[in-house]
Design an enzyme around this catalytic site. Structure first.
Site, mmCIF file in Angstrom:
data_model
loop_
_atom_site.group_PDB
_atom_site.id
_atom_site.type_symbol
_atom_site.label_atom_id
_atom_site.label_comp_id
_atom_site.label_asym_id
_atom_site.label_seq_id
_atom_site.Cartn_x
_atom_site.Cartn_y
_atom_site.Cartn_z
ATOM 1 N N ARG A 43 0.833 -1.210 0.000
ATOM 2 C CA ARG A 43 0.000 0.000 0.000
ATOM 3 C C ARG A 43 0.869 1.261 0.000
ATOM 4 O O ARG A 43 0.546 2.256 -0.655
ATOM 5 C CB ARG A 43 -0.926 -0.013 1.229
ATOM 6 N N HIS A 49 0.616 4.162 -2.808
ATOM 7 C CA HIS A 49 0.272 5.548 -2.484
ATOM 8 C C HIS A 49 1.416 6.517 -2.790
ATOM 9 O O HIS A 49 1.175 7.687 -3.067
ATOM 10 C CB HIS A 49 -0.179 5.666 -1.030
ATOM 11 N N HIS A 52 -6.309 -6.039 -3.598
ATOM 12 C CA HIS A 52 -7.186 -6.176 -2.436
ATOM 13 C C HIS A 52 -7.490 -7.633 -2.094
ATOM 14 O O HIS A 52 -8.441 -7.915 -1.374
ATOM 15 C CB HIS A 52 -8.479 -5.368 -2.631
ATOM 16 N N TRP A 112 -10.402 -8.839 3.093
ATOM 17 C CA TRP A 112 -11.227 -9.146 1.923
ATOM 18 C C TRP A 112 -11.483 -10.651 1.773
ATOM 19 O O TRP A 112 -12.372 -11.052 1.055
ATOM 20 C CB TRP A 112 -10.566 -8.610 0.651
HETATM 21 C C1 HEM Z 1 -6.051 -1.175 1.750
HETATM 22 C C2 HEM Z 1 -8.869 1.871 -0.773
HETATM 23 C C3 HEM Z 1 -6.674 0.519 -4.860
HETATM 24 C C4 HEM Z 1 -3.490 -2.039 -2.270
HETATM 25 C C5 HEM Z 1 -6.981 -0.228 1.419
HETATM 26 C C6 HEM Z 1 -7.842 0.444 2.368
HETATM 27 C C7 HEM Z 1 -8.635 1.294 1.666
HETATM 28 C C8 HEM Z 1 -8.272 1.177 0.276
HETATM 29 C C9 HEM Z 1 -9.712 2.218 2.238
HETATM 30 C C10 HEM Z 1 -7.824 0.206 3.881
HETATM 31 C C11 HEM Z 1 -6.648 0.920 4.545
HETATM 32 C C12 HEM Z 1 -6.569 0.640 6.021
HETATM 33 O O1 HEM Z 1 -7.557 0.875 6.720
HETATM 34 O O2 HEM Z 1 -5.491 0.168 6.481
HETATM 35 C C13 HEM Z 1 -8.581 1.683 -2.113
HETATM 36 C C14 HEM Z 1 -9.351 2.241 -3.206
HETATM 37 C C15 HEM Z 1 -8.741 1.843 -4.359
HETATM 38 C C16 HEM Z 1 -7.585 1.050 -3.983
HETATM 39 C C17 HEM Z 1 -10.589 3.108 -3.071
HETATM 40 C C18 HEM Z 1 -9.147 2.100 -5.790
HETATM 41 C C19 HEM Z 1 -10.257 1.663 -6.312
HETATM 42 C C20 HEM Z 1 -5.535 -0.188 -4.502
HETATM 43 C C21 HEM Z 1 -4.448 -0.532 -5.387
HETATM 44 C C22 HEM Z 1 -3.541 -1.236 -4.650
HETATM 45 C C23 HEM Z 1 -4.080 -1.344 -3.307
HETATM 46 C C24 HEM Z 1 -4.364 -0.117 -6.856
HETATM 47 C C25 HEM Z 1 -2.202 -1.821 -5.062
HETATM 48 C C26 HEM Z 1 -1.850 -2.091 -6.300
HETATM 49 C C27 HEM Z 1 -3.994 -2.130 -0.982
HETATM 50 C C28 HEM Z 1 -3.476 -3.033 0.033
HETATM 51 C C29 HEM Z 1 -4.226 -2.781 1.202
HETATM 52 C C30 HEM Z 1 -5.166 -1.744 0.854
HETATM 53 C C31 HEM Z 1 -2.377 -4.069 -0.138
HETATM 54 C C32 HEM Z 1 -4.075 -3.478 2.571
HETATM 55 C C33 HEM Z 1 -3.189 -2.667 3.473
HETATM 56 C C34 HEM Z 1 -2.963 -3.289 4.822
HETATM 57 O O3 HEM Z 1 -3.321 -4.441 5.066
HETATM 58 O O4 HEM Z 1 -2.385 -2.593 5.672
HETATM 59 N N1 HEM Z 1 -7.260 0.251 0.149
HETATM 60 N N2 HEM Z 1 -7.542 0.977 -2.621
HETATM 61 N N3 HEM Z 1 -5.260 -0.672 -3.252
HETATM 62 N N4 HEM Z 1 -5.022 -1.394 -0.470
HETATM 63 FE FE1 HEM Z 1 -6.310 -0.263 -1.543
#
Ligand code: HEM
Length: 285
Positions: A43, A47, A170, A186
């Protein structure tokens, strides 16, 4: 010699395969989340990169402005200090690596070591100062739907197939109430890189979670797994859904498309030195 040392650019003085191994050694920790820092490293890499604007050619991982306030304090980046703190000793150990290279490489390590595809990666990003932080609002808002998701990713220069492939990340990790406000993983294996984002999205009935937190979905059967409103757009939007169905059927197609789109994401807005080598790192095992 000293002379040579002062004329060699810093990015050439780094043992990147060594950094890869050192990052991989930092992934596991049974006391953190689901046992791995991989998801939060991924993440962070996303970002750091996803602020790119292809019209103004600003943002992206090159300057690594995500580590400076105010960008580090944008709502979308809540919790990413956990990943930055974990990686900091490696900046001390390999002082010539730029933060932009370190954070993007951490994303590559996470994908590969958690069982995903090989991701091509190049070094040469040059860190910038806080004054060059990108404005807030460039990363996607999880509360919104397909139009917003397209606006955000088209601004980076991606098309629908690439967007549908990238969101397959995700499969990994979880949402944290003290970071985004959302809650839960997820699927049941959040430390394995799989095509489960797509299979879970299609195979379950998703219902609004009954709670006082932000609007999100849970699977009707167990209530243990979640989808963001933005995730649901990949089921309801017909053009996104066509890719979701393909990736749910065919994990190899997902891995290939993810590897390409993710490598592109990490390079958005970066002007690499002409002689920067392209790496395909081997996994540890
Ligand atoms: C986690 C939103 C696209 C990778 C999250 C979280 C949100 C989010 C709200 C939770 C964060 C937390 O509370 O720790 C979105 C939205 C996206 C998007 C709205 C676009 C539609 C992506 C993309 C990637 C990604 C493109 C990587 C290529 C991750 C990963 C997590 C995460 C790996 C888990 C983080 C953790 O476990 O600490 N995302 N995301 N996301 N996102 Fe996304």
């Amino acid at each position: 010699s000293k002379q040579q040392d002062s004329t060699t650019p810093s990015w050439k003085k780094v043992d990147y395969a060594g950094v890869y191994k050192d990052i991989a050694a930092l992934l596991e920790d049974e006391n953190y989340d689901d046992g791995s820092y991989g998801p939060v490293f991924l993440r962070l890499a996303w970002h750091a990169s996803g602020t790119y604007d292809c019209k103004s050619h600003t943002g992206g991982s090159s300057g690594c402005t995500i580590r400076h306030a105010p960008e580090s304090e944008h709502d979308a980046n809540a919790g990413l200090e956990v990943a930055r703190r974990r990686l900091e000793p490696l900046k001390k150990k390999h002082p010539n690596i730029s933060y932009g290279d370190l954070y993007t490489l951490a994303g590559v390590v996470a994908v590969q070591e958690l069982g995903g595809p090989t991701v091509k990666w190049r070094p040469g990003r040059v860190d910038k100062q806080a004054v060059e932080c990108t404005p807030d609002g460039r990363l996607p808002d999880a509360a919104q739907g397909a139009d917003h998701v397209r606006d955000i990713f088209y601004r980076m220069g991606f098309g629908d197939q690439e967007i549908a492939a990238l969101v397959g990340a995700h499969a990994l990790g979880r949402c944290h109430t003290d970071r985004s406000g959302y809650d839960g993983p997820w699927n049941a294996s959040p430390t394995a890189f799989t095509n489960f984002f797509y299979t879970e999205l299609l195979d379950n009935t998703w219902v609004p979670k009954k709670w006082t937190g932000p609007m999100q979905f849970v699977d009707k059967q167990s209530g243990a797994f979640m989808m963001l409103p933005a995730d649901m757009a990949f089921k309801t939007d017909p053009r996104f859904r066509a890719y979701v169905e393909r990736y749910a059927r065919d994990q190899d197609a997902f891995f290939a498309d993810f590897a390409n789109a993710f490598a592109k994401l990490l390079e958005l807005g970066v002007s690499f030195p002409e002689d920067a080598p392209l790496y395909r790192f081997k996994t540890l095992d």
